[in-house]
Design an enzyme around this catalytic site. Structure first.
Site, PDB file in Angstrom:
ATOM      1  N   ALA A  30      11.789  51.712 -10.824  1.00 44.19           N
ATOM      2  CA  ALA A  30      12.269  50.398 -10.369  1.00 44.19           C
ATOM      3  C   ALA A  30      12.281  50.372  -8.846  1.00 44.19           C
ATOM      4  O   ALA A  30      12.866  51.250  -8.206  1.00 44.19           O
ATOM      5  CB  ALA A  30      13.675  50.158 -10.915  1.00 44.19           C
ATOM      6  N   GLU A  58      21.379  58.892   9.665  1.00 42.03           N
ATOM      7  CA  GLU A  58      21.339  57.857   8.630  1.00 42.03           C
ATOM      8  C   GLU A  58      20.906  56.543   9.290  1.00 42.03           C
ATOM      9  O   GLU A  58      21.047  56.395  10.502  1.00 42.03           O
ATOM     10  CB  GLU A  58      22.759  57.660   8.054  1.00 42.03           C
ATOM     11  CG  GLU A  58      23.316  58.848   7.305  1.00 42.03           C
ATOM     12  CD  GLU A  58      22.818  58.933   5.873  1.00 42.03           C
ATOM     13  OE1 GLU A  58      22.752  57.916   5.190  1.00 42.03           O
ATOM     14  OE2 GLU A  58      22.478  60.045   5.444  1.00 42.03           O
ATOM     15  N   LYS A  87      31.181  63.747   1.184  1.00 48.97           N
ATOM     16  CA  LYS A  87      30.772  65.010   0.552  1.00 48.97           C
ATOM     17  C   LYS A  87      31.996  65.909   0.318  1.00 48.97           C
ATOM     18  O   LYS A  87      32.114  66.557  -0.737  1.00 48.97           O
ATOM     19  CB  LYS A  87      29.743  65.708   1.431  1.00 48.97           C
ATOM     20  CG  LYS A  87      28.447  64.894   1.568  1.00 48.97           C
ATOM     21  CD  LYS A  87      27.561  65.426   2.676  1.00 48.97           C
ATOM     22  CE  LYS A  87      26.314  64.563   2.881  1.00 48.97           C
ATOM     23  NZ  LYS A  87      25.567  64.895   4.098  1.00 48.97           N
ATOM     24  N   GLY A 117      22.234  68.484   0.317  1.00 51.79           N
ATOM     25  CA  GLY A 117      20.782  68.393   0.080  1.00 51.79           C
ATOM     26  C   GLY A 117      20.312  69.428  -0.936  1.00 51.79           C
ATOM     27  O   GLY A 117      20.702  69.416  -2.096  1.00 51.79           O
ATOM     28  N   GLU A 145      23.824  66.947  -7.984  1.00 51.61           N
ATOM     29  CA  GLU A 145      23.620  68.074  -7.063  1.00 51.61           C
ATOM     30  C   GLU A 145      23.187  67.606  -5.674  1.00 51.61           C
ATOM     31  O   GLU A 145      23.560  68.205  -4.657  1.00 51.61           O
ATOM     32  CB  GLU A 145      22.568  69.020  -7.655  1.00 51.61           C
ATOM     33  CG  GLU A 145      22.365  70.300  -6.888  1.00 51.61           C
ATOM     34  CD  GLU A 145      23.625  71.136  -6.800  1.00 51.61           C
ATOM     35  OE1 GLU A 145      24.019  71.692  -7.810  1.00 51.61           O
ATOM     36  OE2 GLU A 145      24.226  71.219  -5.700  1.00 51.61           O
ATOM     37  N   GLY A 172      14.556  61.169  13.437  1.00 50.35           N
ATOM     38  CA  GLY A 172      14.747  60.660  12.071  1.00 50.35           C
ATOM     39  C   GLY A 172      15.823  61.396  11.293  1.00 50.35           C
ATOM     40  O   GLY A 172      15.868  61.308  10.074  1.00 50.35           O
ATOM     41  N   GLY A 220      16.659  65.617   3.823  1.00 52.26           N
ATOM     42  CA  GLY A 220      15.194  65.670   3.857  1.00 52.26           C
ATOM     43  C   GLY A 220      14.631  65.480   2.471  1.00 52.26           C
ATOM     44  O   GLY A 220      15.282  65.763   1.460  1.00 52.26           O
ATOM     45  N   VAL A 255      25.632  66.392  -2.229  1.00 52.12           N
ATOM     46  CA  VAL A 255      26.264  67.232  -1.197  1.00 52.12           C
ATOM     47  C   VAL A 255      25.315  68.359  -0.816  1.00 52.12           C
ATOM     48  O   VAL A 255      24.833  69.105  -1.677  1.00 52.12           O
ATOM     49  CB  VAL A 255      27.590  67.870  -1.701  1.00 52.12           C
ATOM     50  CG1 VAL A 255      28.256  68.668  -0.577  1.00 52.12           C
ATOM     51  CG2 VAL A 255      28.542  66.827  -2.244  1.00 52.12           C
ATOM     52  N   VAL A 289      13.736  59.712  -0.633  1.00 56.44           N
ATOM     53  CA  VAL A 289      14.127  60.674  -1.682  1.00 56.44           C
ATOM     54  C   VAL A 289      13.386  60.373  -2.983  1.00 56.44           C
ATOM     55  O   VAL A 289      12.827  61.273  -3.622  1.00 56.44           O
ATOM     56  CB  VAL A 289      15.663  60.661  -1.894  1.00 56.44           C
ATOM     57  CG1 VAL A 289      16.049  61.535  -3.076  1.00 56.44           C
ATOM     58  CG2 VAL A 289      16.378  61.117  -0.634  1.00 56.44           C
TER      59      VAL A 289
HETATM   60  N1  HSE Z   1      22.739  62.009   7.076  1.00 58.86           N
HETATM   61  C1  HSE Z   1      23.036  63.174   6.345  1.00 58.86           C
HETATM   62  C2  HSE Z   1      23.120  64.341   7.304  1.00 58.86           C
HETATM   63  C3  HSE Z   1      22.005  63.544   5.319  1.00 58.86           C
HETATM   64  O1  HSE Z   1      22.857  64.178   8.482  1.00 58.86           O
HETATM   65  O2  HSE Z   1      23.469  65.417   6.860  1.00 58.86           O
HETATM   66  C4  HSE Z   1      22.200  63.031   3.974  1.00 58.86           C
HETATM   67  O3  HSE Z   1      23.443  63.323   3.431  1.00 58.86           O
END
Ligand code: HSE
Length: 435
Positions: A44, A191, A206, A135, A130, A188, A306, A133, A15
């Protein structure tokens, strides 16, 4: 134009790297739209040397997140480290230093939202979230701004893309749960620890954020109900289809439109009618349906995870933070109020149910089971039993149950599971009709 607004980015994972790239790419557009120039002042990371070798400018890199807080040129701190203690320390220290905060850290907000927004109030410095929740779906701004004039009657969300991908593949390709999970991991989507995706807790974090925002109090973790998708079988998906439903992991948030009512916050696999729009949300997509007392239904759909969708949400937060620094305002990202404040225990929530039993195929079995349900005042709306090869064999018996409380259905399950004709633990899935 004034001096650029300095941004401190904490984290250069998937991200963070997306925010870095997209902020460079769309810097001119943002400058034109905002009338403000946004500049990444410091980044950082754990291993600056490694990042230099990847092409990031050495001049902005640091191995200490504290440098973002201590640098007077950093006015907005973007926390995308995704950790617990360190992320919390960074956010609180940034607020104390009067730096606006942007974070995507859903678990942190869900568990420490009250503390974070208390610090925001004390320091009169905003926090934006934002990306925490859905994406790239602008659900937080939707609730905070577009629907601010509505009592929120309900929110139904497909808010975990991984579990939605797994359920979609189980439905479309008849895969088992472990095979569909392995596919999601290979692509991929899951999590790093996929248990949070499949046990419902990613969606629950969320849902807690959405519920808190909708109802003005930080919903306690121990007052919500969470069940994952691990126990869903291909058979459940097939039976649901035969009955005209799809199975989705839903975050369900409800309160009566009257102020003062109890709030329901639950995450669990749910049968939804195949005709409902959420039934068509497949793969890794997320969708969130909100019902407001003034607006009626609103539906938001998009990519819930993503690099680019999440960066898009963070860019919008950075833009809002930059505006807020120019024009301080009362709204610091979360408005606590006292119109709601308690969660309804799961036992008292009402629902319809799907029950799948494995029973012996012999006379009197349905009578025994319906007898238990009848004694508990629970009505059956339909029964499905595939034909068996021989009397006495074990067969599936699927029942759709009229509205009952969760404690009523739990009592029924406790009694049904010990009947000698019932051969395996009954499977219960809640049903939602969105009425
Ligand atoms: N792992 C989460 C999902 C994505 O599959 O929706 C990030 O919140």
């Amino acid at each position: 134009m004034d001096h650029p607004i300095g941004i401190g980015l904490a984290g250069l994972g998937n991200v963070g790297a997306g925010v870095f790239q997209n902020l460079q790419r769309n810097r001119t557009l943002l400058r034109e739209r905002l009338g403000l120039d946004l500049l990444i002042q410091k980044v950082a990371v754990q291993n600056p040397a490694k990042r230099v070798s990847e092409g990031y400018p050495e001049s902005v890199l640091t191995g200490r997140w504290q440098d973002l807080v201590e640098d007077p040129a950093v006015q907005i701190v973007v926390e995308v480290m995704g950790r617990k203690d360190e992320s919390l320390q960074l956010i609180l220290a940034s607020l104390r230093a009067k730096k606006a905060v942007v974070t995507a850290n859903k678990a942190l907000l869900a568990e420490h939202g009250a503390e974070i927004f208390e610090a925001a109030q004390q320091n009169q410095t905003p926090v934006f979230y934002e990306a925490s929740v859905g994406g790239g779906i602008p659900i937080i701004k939707c609730l905070r701004e577009a629907l601010v004039g509505n009592h929120i009657a309900s929110i139904h969300g497909i808010i975990n893309g991984t579990s939605n991908y797994i359920l979609t593949r189980m439905s479309e390709a008849d895969l088992s749960f472990p095979d569909a999970l392995a596919e999601a991991q290979a692509l991929g989507y899951a999590e790093p620890d996929p248990s949070l995706d499949v046990n419902g807790w990613d969606a629950a974090h969320k849902a807690m954020i959405l519920a808190s925002l909708a109802y003005g109090f930080w919903v306690p973790k121990d007052q919500i109900f969470v069940e994952g998708i691990e126990a869903i079988t291909a058979a459940d998906i097939r039976f649901a289809k035969l009955l005209g439903y799809r199975i989705k992991l839903l975050g369900i948030i409800k309160a009566s439109e009257n102020e003062g009512s109890e709030v329901e916050v639950r995450v669990h696999p749910t049968l939804i009618p195949q005709s409902h729009v959420l039934a068509s949300v497949n793969g890794v997509f997320n969708a969130i349906a909100v019902h407001g007392d003034v607006v009626g239904e609103v539906l938001l759909y998009g990519r819930g995870a993503g690099q680019d969708p999440t960066s898009s949400a963070i860019l919008s937060d950075i833009a809002e933070a930059a505006n807020a620094l120019q024009h301080p305002r009362r709204d610091l990202g979360f408005s606590a109020h006292s119109l709601y404040g308690t969660c309804k225990p799961i036992g008292s929530t009402l629902s319809e149910y799907y029950l799948r039993l494995t029973v012996e195929d012999r006379p009197g079995v349905i009578a025994q089971i319906s007898g238990v349900l009848g004694e508990l005042q629970i009505g059956i709306s339909s029964i499905l039993q595939p034909e068996s090869d021989e009397e006495g064999a074990n067969v599936a018996l699927v029942m759709m149950i009229h509205t009952a409380s969760n404690s009523q259905i739990q009592q029924a399950l406790d009694r049904i599971s010990v009947l000698s004709c019932v051969k395996r633990a009954p499977r219960m899935i809640r049903v939602e009709h969105f009425s």
